[in-house]
Design a protein around this motif. Sequence first.
Motif, short mmCIF file in Angstrom:
data_model
loop_
_atom_site.label_atom_id
_atom_site.label_comp_id
_atom_site.label_asym_id
_atom_site.label_seq_id
_atom_site.Cartn_x
_atom_site.Cartn_y
_atom_site.Cartn_z
N SER A 126 43.08 72.52 116.22
CA SER A 126 43.22 70.46 117.37
C SER A 126 43.16 70.47 118.47
N ARG A 127 43.64 71.48 119.21
CA ARG A 127 43.53 70.85 121.20
C ARG A 127 41.88 71.48 121.10
N PRO A 161 44.64 71.01 128.86
CA PRO A 161 45.97 72.46 129.05
C PRO A 161 44.71 73.76 128.61
N THR A 162 44.07 73.49 128.80
CA THR A 162 43.79 74.09 128.56
C THR A 162 42.09 74.75 129.76
N GLN A 209 44.41 64.72 112.04
CA GLN A 209 45.13 64.82 110.99
C GLN A 209 45.85 63.59 110.98
N HIS A 255 42.17 75.87 107.67
CA HIS A 255 43.05 76.59 107.31
C HIS A 255 42.07 77.48 105.20
N THR A 297 41.75 78.54 129.24
CA THR A 297 42.43 80.36 129.45
C THR A 297 43.81 79.64 128.23
N ASP A 298 43.99 79.94 127.66
CA ASP A 298 45.35 80.25 126.15
C ASP A 298 46.57 80.24 127.10
N LYS A 299 47.29 80.58 126.23
CA LYS A 299 48.77 79.21 126.26
C LYS A 299 49.56 80.11 127.21
N GLU A 354 41.05 69.69 109.10
CA GLU A 354 41.67 69.52 108.04
C GLU A 354 41.37 68.70 106.99
N GLY A 368 45.97 79.91 121.94
CA GLY A 368 45.81 78.77 121.83
C GLY A 368 44.12 78.65 123.05
N PRO A 409 46.44 80.89 113.13
CA PRO A 409 47.25 80.65 112.49
C PRO A 409 47.86 79.29 112.75
N THR A 410 48.99 78.74 112.36
CA THR A 410 49.52 77.46 112.22
C THR A 410 49.72 77.26 113.88
N GLY A 411 49.28 76.31 114.54
CA GLY A 411 49.99 75.67 116.22
C GLY A 411 49.45 77.12 117.36
N SER A 412 47.83 77.71 116.44
CA SER A 412 47.02 78.45 117.52
C SER A 412 46.14 77.62 118.83
N GLY A 413 46.27 75.98 117.95
CA GLY A 413 45.34 75.52 119.41
C GLY A 413 43.93 74.73 118.72
N1 LIG Z 1 45.38 76.56 125.86
C1 LIG Z 1 45.58 76.31 126.02
N2 LIG Z 1 46.95 75.71 127.47
C2 LIG Z 1 47.82 75.47 126.85
N3 LIG Z 1 48.82 75.12 125.44
C3 LIG Z 1 47.98 75.08 124.57
C4 LIG Z 1 46.55 75.57 124.15
N4 LIG Z 1 46.53 75.81 123.24
C5 LIG Z 1 46.60 75.01 122.99
N5 LIG Z 1 48.11 74.40 122.95
C6 LIG Z 1 48.66 73.67 122.58
O1 LIG Z 1 49.65 74.21 121.77
C7 LIG Z 1 50.37 73.11 120.56
C8 LIG Z 1 49.59 73.88 119.12
O2 LIG Z 1 48.63 73.39 119.78
P1 LIG Z 1 47.55 72.38 117.87
O3 LIG Z 1 48.18 71.14 117.81
O4 LIG Z 1 45.83 72.44 118.08
O5 LIG Z 1 47.62 73.93 116.67
P2 LIG Z 1 47.08 73.79 115.24
O6 LIG Z 1 46.12 75.12 115.47
O7 LIG Z 1 45.87 72.40 115.29
O8 LIG Z 1 47.94 74.06 114.60
P3 LIG Z 1 47.82 73.21 113.21
O9 LIG Z 1 46.96 74.78 111.95
O10 LIG Z 1 48.92 73.38 112.24
O11 LIG Z 1 46.97 72.04 113.04
C9 LIG Z 1 49.94 71.89 121.13
O12 LIG Z 1 50.73 71.11 121.27
C10 LIG Z 1 47.80 72.72 122.00
O13 LIG Z 1 48.53 71.15 123.46
#
Ligand SMILES: Nc1ncnc2c1ncn2[C@@H]1O[C@H](COP(=O)(O)OP(=O)(O)OP(=O)(O)O)[C@@H](O)[C@H]1O
Length: 335
Positions: free
Chosen positions: A120-121, A135-136, A165, A272, A89-91, A245, A289, A114-118
């Motif tokens: 690395s997750r 969490p996903t 990273q 990126h 699932t997404d966020k 990255e 996410g 985008p930054t923070g989109s998930g």
């Molecule tokens: N499907 C999801 N459900 C819940 N939380 C999520 C989900 N996907 C990502 N997150 C949470 O969102 C936050 C940001 O995700 P993440 O660090 O993966 O971003 P990113 O895309 O790698 O960003 P950046 O480009 O800055 O490295 C983390 O705390 C991560 O655990």
Amino acid sequence: MKNMTIAELLERYPFVEDYFQQNRLQVTGFEHLTFEAYLQHFSAEEIEDKAIDIERFLPELETYIEKMLEFLGVQDDNTVQSLTIIPGTDKNGNPEKFENLTVLPSQIISIVGPTGSGKSRLLADIEWAAQGDTPTGRSILINDKMPDPKWRYSANNKLVAQLSQNMNFVMDLRVGEFLEMHAQSRMVQNPEQMSARILEAANHLAGEKFLVDTPVTSLSGGQSRALMIADTAILSTSPIVLIDEIENAGIDRRRALELLVSEDKIVLMATHDPLLALMADRRIVIQNGGIHAVLTTTEEEKSLLLELDKIDGIIQSARRKLREGSLLTKQEIFK
Ligand SMILES: Nc1ncnc2c1ncn2[C@@H]1O[C@H](COP(=O)(O)OP(=O)(O)OP(=O)(O)O)[C@@H](O)[C@H]1O
Ligand SMILES: [Mg+2]
């Protein structure tokens, strides 16, 4: 094992050299043959003279390898034919809209969003071989099966080589010591030589050279990144490489990718950087996410990559000149 050449055997199981020595089998010059073909090359006379027992050697070497692997505490079943991501699932808790995604060895997948989109997750889900317990809620299959939990805990035989990273060294070691220690733990026959090779490759990626006796803690961010990349590329036997990255480290990112990619590995890379993203065969687009789309790099994009590469060349040369302390001129940059 039967289909492996002696060279491959020696590379994968360095300790078989001892077996050959113990049995006075001179394999030098026959490395391109399988062990069976090597045994068969002896003339009837030699077989009698040297008391070579083909029937015995074949199963015996197999058992020897098994026992040694057991003794050394490393399992040998880390061949990965496929990696599959099953949607979670997404966020917001909405189901991800993609079919099970399967990646095969030699394929490169980029992860954009985008930054923070998930991004690395997603890499973390794979590293942890998630089973709906992150969490996903995603699950990861290896060879269409739930992965053996040993992969989560075994330091020796990791499923995944991760370049994260954050690369924080805590150990009070010199570069040479660190590399040799790592090479030894990988059962490499020639740790010193291997460590020199890794150092050379690392310096090839980084700007200012560092030496065997440079303390690991005094490396710059880019230098330690270069070191980890070279170390992973040359030493790691993990079938899956996860890259988070590489572009931000100020190292030669294209060279780094080329070093890391090898024919039998699965590579997933969060980035990126448009050049790196397009070098992949497919790319995963992440939003909020969740995996939003899985796109195949088109022919048009591949040819666009060549154009982007030229532009990148201009930027790189500007960067190099600035680093060297030169003043930039239009003529020189766009020549
Ligand atoms: N499907 C999801 N459900 C819940 N939380 C999520 C989900 N996907 C990502 N997150 C949470 O969102 C936050 C940001 O995700 P993440 O660090 O993966 O971003 P990113 O895309 O790698 O960003 P950046 O480009 O800055 O490295 C983390 O705390 C991560 O655990
Ligand atoms: Mg990230």
